[in-house]
Design a protein around this motif. Structure first.
Motif, PDB file in Angstrom:
ATOM      1  N   CYS A  71       0.845  -1.192   0.000  1.00 26.43           N
ATOM      2  CA  CYS A  71       0.000   0.000   0.000  1.00 26.43           C
ATOM      3  C   CYS A  71       0.881   1.242   0.000  1.00 26.43           C
ATOM      4  O   CYS A  71       1.896   1.288   0.696  1.00 26.43           O
ATOM      5  N   GLN A  72       0.475   2.228  -0.770  1.00 25.00           N
ATOM      6  CA  GLN A  72       1.157   3.521  -0.841  1.00 25.00           C
ATOM      7  C   GLN A  72       0.115   4.602  -0.604  1.00 25.00           C
ATOM      8  O   GLN A  72      -1.025   4.470  -1.052  1.00 25.00           O
ATOM      9  N   GLY A  73       0.518   5.665   0.079  1.00 23.90           N
ATOM     10  CA  GLY A  73      -0.439   6.730   0.329  1.00 23.90           C
ATOM     11  C   GLY A  73       0.226   7.992   0.817  1.00 23.90           C
ATOM     12  O   GLY A  73       1.454   8.134   0.747  1.00 23.90           O
ATOM     13  N   GLU A  74      -0.627   8.881   1.328  1.00 24.19           N
ATOM     14  CA  GLU A  74      -0.129  10.177   1.779  1.00 24.19           C
ATOM     15  C   GLU A  74      -1.050  10.717   2.861  1.00 24.19           C
ATOM     16  O   GLU A  74      -2.265  10.519   2.816  1.00 24.19           O
ATOM     17  N   THR A  75      -0.462  11.406   3.833  1.00 24.20           N
ATOM     18  CA  THR A  75      -1.256  12.080   4.866  1.00 24.20           C
ATOM     19  C   THR A  75      -1.704  13.435   4.332  1.00 24.20           C
ATOM     20  O   THR A  75      -1.220  13.903   3.292  1.00 24.20           O
ATOM     21  N   ASN A  76      -2.598  14.085   5.060  1.00 18.41           N
ATOM     22  CA  ASN A  76      -3.048  15.420   4.665  1.00 18.41           C
ATOM     23  C   ASN A  76      -1.926  16.450   4.725  1.00 18.41           C
ATOM     24  O   ASN A  76      -2.034  17.515   4.116  1.00 18.41           O
ATOM     25  N   THR A  77      -0.851  16.148   5.468  1.00 19.72           N
ATOM     26  CA  THR A  77       0.287  17.069   5.551  1.00 19.72           C
ATOM     27  C   THR A  77       1.395  16.720   4.564  1.00 19.72           C
ATOM     28  O   THR A  77       2.474  17.294   4.622  1.00 19.72           O
ATOM     29  N   GLY A  78       1.145  15.757   3.663  1.00 17.95           N
ATOM     30  CA  GLY A  78       2.100  15.421   2.613  1.00 17.95           C
ATOM     31  C   GLY A  78       3.124  14.357   2.977  1.00 17.95           C
ATOM     32  O   GLY A  78       4.043  14.089   2.195  1.00 17.95           O
ATOM     33  N   GLN A  79       2.995  13.725   4.131  1.00 17.40           N
ATOM     34  CA  GLN A  79       3.933  12.663   4.499  1.00 17.40           C
ATOM     35  C   GLN A  79       3.568  11.377   3.756  1.00 17.40           C
ATOM     36  O   GLN A  79       2.397  11.034   3.626  1.00 17.40           O
ATOM     37  N   GLY A  80       4.587  10.671   3.294  1.00 15.84           N
ATOM     38  CA  GLY A  80       4.363   9.419   2.583  1.00 15.84           C
ATOM     39  C   GLY A  80       3.964   8.309   3.540  1.00 15.84           C
ATOM     40  O   GLY A  80       4.447   8.227   4.665  1.00 15.84           O
ATOM     41  N   ILE A  81       3.060   7.444   3.070  1.00 16.04           N
ATOM     42  CA  ILE A  81       2.606   6.292   3.854  1.00 16.04           C
ATOM     43  C   ILE A  81       2.925   5.028   3.061  1.00 16.04           C
ATOM     44  O   ILE A  81       2.679   4.976   1.856  1.00 16.04           O
ATOM     45  N   THR A  82       3.479   4.023   3.741  1.00 11.49           N
ATOM     46  CA  THR A  82       3.597   2.691   3.159  1.00 11.49           C
ATOM     47  C   THR A  82       3.041   1.692   4.160  1.00 11.49           C
ATOM     48  O   THR A  82       3.168   1.868   5.369  1.00 11.49           O
ATOM     49  N   LEU A  83       2.396   0.676   3.653  1.00  7.82           N
ATOM     50  CA  LEU A  83       1.892  -0.429   4.458  1.00  7.82           C
ATOM     51  C   LEU A  83       2.171  -1.679   3.644  1.00  7.82           C
ATOM     52  O   LEU A  83       1.643  -1.831   2.539  1.00  7.82           O
ATOM     53  N   LYS A  84       3.044  -2.536   4.158  1.00  5.59           N
ATOM     54  CA  LYS A  84       3.484  -3.697   3.384  1.00  5.59           C
ATOM     55  C   LYS A  84       3.526  -4.934   4.250  1.00  5.59           C
ATOM     56  O   LYS A  84       3.649  -4.842   5.469  1.00  5.59           O
ATOM     57  N   GLY A  85       3.439  -6.078   3.607  1.00  8.94           N
ATOM     58  CA  GLY A  85       3.596  -7.327   4.325  1.00  8.94           C
ATOM     59  C   GLY A  85       2.915  -8.490   3.647  1.00  8.94           C
ATOM     60  O   GLY A  85       2.529  -8.423   2.483  1.00  8.94           O
ATOM     61  N   LYS A  86       2.771  -9.551   4.419  1.00  8.50           N
ATOM     62  CA  LYS A  86       2.132 -10.789   3.964  1.00  8.50           C
ATOM     63  C   LYS A  86       0.800 -10.939   4.677  1.00  8.50           C
ATOM     64  O   LYS A  86       0.686 -10.675   5.866  1.00  8.50           O
ATOM     65  N   VAL A  87      -0.217 -11.368   3.931  1.00  9.56           N
ATOM     66  CA  VAL A  87      -1.540 -11.615   4.491  1.00  9.56           C
ATOM     67  C   VAL A  87      -1.873 -13.088   4.283  1.00  9.56           C
ATOM     68  O   VAL A  87      -1.759 -13.602   3.171  1.00  9.56           O
ATOM     69  N   THR A  88      -2.270 -13.752   5.368  1.00 10.13           N
ATOM     70  CA  THR A  88      -2.614 -15.172   5.308  1.00 10.13           C
ATOM     71  C   THR A  88      -4.117 -15.415   5.423  1.00 10.13           C
ATOM     72  O   THR A  88      -4.582 -16.514   5.153  1.00 10.13           O
ATOM     73  N   GLU A  89      -4.870 -14.387   5.839  1.00 12.33           N
ATOM     74  CA  GLU A  89      -6.308 -14.544   5.992  1.00 12.33           C
ATOM     75  C   GLU A  89      -7.005 -13.197   5.840  1.00 12.33           C
ATOM     76  O   GLU A  89      -6.508 -12.171   6.289  1.00 12.33           O
ATOM     77  N   GLU A  90      -8.157 -13.221   5.183  1.00 19.13           N
ATOM     78  CA  GLU A  90      -9.012 -12.042   5.036  1.00 19.13           C
ATOM     79  C   GLU A  90     -10.420 -12.500   5.378  1.00 19.13           C
ATOM     80  O   GLU A  90     -10.855 -13.557   4.942  1.00 19.13           O
ATOM     81  N   ARG A  91     -11.116 -11.732   6.223  1.00 18.38           N
ATOM     82  CA  ARG A  91     -12.458 -12.117   6.660  1.00 18.38           C
ATOM     83  C   ARG A  91     -13.507 -11.087   6.287  1.00 18.38           C
ATOM     84  O   ARG A  91     -13.607 -10.042   6.928  1.00 18.38           O
ATOM     85  N   SER A  92     -14.258 -11.390   5.275  1.00 16.67           N
ATOM     86  CA  SER A  92     -15.485 -10.655   4.915  1.00 16.67           C
ATOM     87  C   SER A  92     -15.348  -9.139   4.927  1.00 16.67           C
ATOM     88  O   SER A  92     -16.265  -8.440   5.325  1.00 16.67           O
ATOM     89  N   GLY A  93     -14.219  -8.618   4.529  1.00 20.00           N
ATOM     90  CA  GLY A  93     -14.035  -7.177   4.502  1.00 20.00           C
ATOM     91  C   GLY A  93     -13.823  -6.552   5.866  1.00 20.00           C
ATOM     92  O   GLY A  93     -13.741  -5.340   5.996  1.00 20.00           O
TER      93      GLY A  93
END
Length: 157
Positions: A71-93
């Protein structure tokens, strides 16, 4: 969400689209709960065949699948956001399980094995519609429901 209609799920395996959408939703919620104003966050998930985003189908997942999420993103103040990793399970949203690391402006803000509420009630509950067709009646059209997931657009585009 388009998740169930766009990509088949078999044997309890992961759907790359579901992983991407749920990680986006739960990651944004977690960051905001930690005090970061998220302007936008966009996630993709890869399951052997390449990245998948909402609206892109992949091959049928296996029961013991692992998705790599980015995941890539940005805060309202312009800071970069990353969210990375491995997912083994997803439950109904509602949640994802795995090994995830979020950074804002290059600094780790959380490491998580669960994002969201995996103990909660699923958002989609199967329902049965009573049969109203009688023998000898002509076939009736079926109803197709499509739900569009709207993501916050990248303001730079």
């Amino acid at each position: 969400m388009c998740v169930a209609a766009c990509e088949p799920a078999s044997g309890g395996g992961l759907s790359s689209v579901a992983v991407a959408v749920t990680t986006d939703k739960t990651g944004t919620s977690t960051l905001e709960r930690l005090g970061f104003d998220v302007r936008w966050l966009s996630c993709t998930a890869t399951m052997g065949g390449g990245p998948k985003t909402a609206g892109t189908a992949s091959a049928s997942p296996s029961a013991r699948s692992v998705a790599t999420v980015d995941c890539q993103g940005e805060t309202n103040t312009g800071q970069g956001i990353t969210l990375k990793g491995k997912v083994t399970e997803e439950r109904s949203g509602k949640c994802v399980r795995g090994d995830l690391i979020a950074k804002v402006d290059g600094k780790v803000v959380f490491e998580a094995s669960v994002l969201g509420n995996c103990a909660g009630t699923p958002t989609r509950t199967p329902t049965r519609t009573p049969v109203t067709h009688r023998p000898g009646d002509p076939p009736q059209p079926t109803v197709t429901v499509t739900v569009t997931v709207t993501a916050t657009p990248d303001p730079a585009k």
